[in-house]
Design a protein around this motif. Structure first.
Motif: not given
Length: 228
Positions: A21-38, A145-156
């Protein structure tokens, strides 16, 4: 390592210098794999393990690594550990390994790992470097966890989808009922950007409000003696 330094490392990793959230590093895994919390938390925990062990190793060897070749040596050490983590996932969590796919080996080139090695582990003692790696990693984990949970909850409309890949017998939590049609955008790449943007905005708002409260308390404390 004293308690004050431990608190500083923990606060920096979990909040003040949060890598997602501050350094904005690792965006590739953060955005690509956060489709679900697990999925998100699993990759995050693998990154925590890599960061902690790599930081400890490099901090222990920093005086023996020539400055001119430090980056190739750092990458070699990171790659060796990531290979072991990748093989462990394949052996013991094979179904999850198939889902995470290329993103486990890509931890090798994750900017978060290399950045903390260069900025901290190469200049500090092994214990504080290990704590720094752990806290930066856990800072990434809670964002995932928050990003994946949010996307999973809204998405499915579920939470912990795929938990059976880790703990057989458990199943996802259906929060909106089986009739929930889902919101496809949330689990597509554009949804990842929107969700991350919301998290960053909320993070900045919380920090701004906290700063305003601190200034208000400081002003009140300065006015109290004058009023007396």
């Amino acid at each position: 390592m004293n308690l004050q330094r431990f608190r500083e490392n923990a606060w920096n990793g979990l909040w003040k210098q949060n890598p997602g959230l501050v350094q904005i590093l690792g965006l590739c895994p953060i955005l690509a794999i956060s489709t679900s919390m697990v999925n998100a938390v699993s990759l995050g925990l693998a990154t925590v393990l890599v960061m902690a062990v790599v930081n400890f190793t490099i901090a222990s060897l920093r005086n023996f690594i020539p400055f001119e070749i430090r980056i190739p040596v750092f990458v070699l050490i990171i790659a060796a550990l990531v290979t072991m983590v990748d093989l462990a996932f394949n052996a013991w969590l094979h179904d999850l390994y198939l889902v995470l796919g290329i993103f486990i080996p890509l931890i090798t080139t994750n900017c978060i790992v290399l950045a903390r090695v260069e900025a901290y582990a190469a200049k500090n003692d092994p214990l504080s470097s290990t704590v720094d790696g752990l806290m930066m990693g856990f800072g990434l984990v809670w964002v995932l966890a928050v990003l994946g949970g949010l996307r999973e909850l809204i998405g499915s409309g579920t939470l912990l989808s795929g938990i059976d890949m880790i703990v057989p017998g458990l199943s996802a939590i259906q929060l909106f009922g089986e009739d929930y049609p889902g919101f496809l955008l949330a689990i597509l790449p554009p949804g990842a950007f929107f969700a991350l943007g919301v998290l960053i905005a909320a993070f900045n708002w919380i920090n701004q409000r906290a700063g305003e409260h601190r200034h208000a308390r400081t002003d009140d404390a300065a006015e109290a003696p004058a009023a007396g």
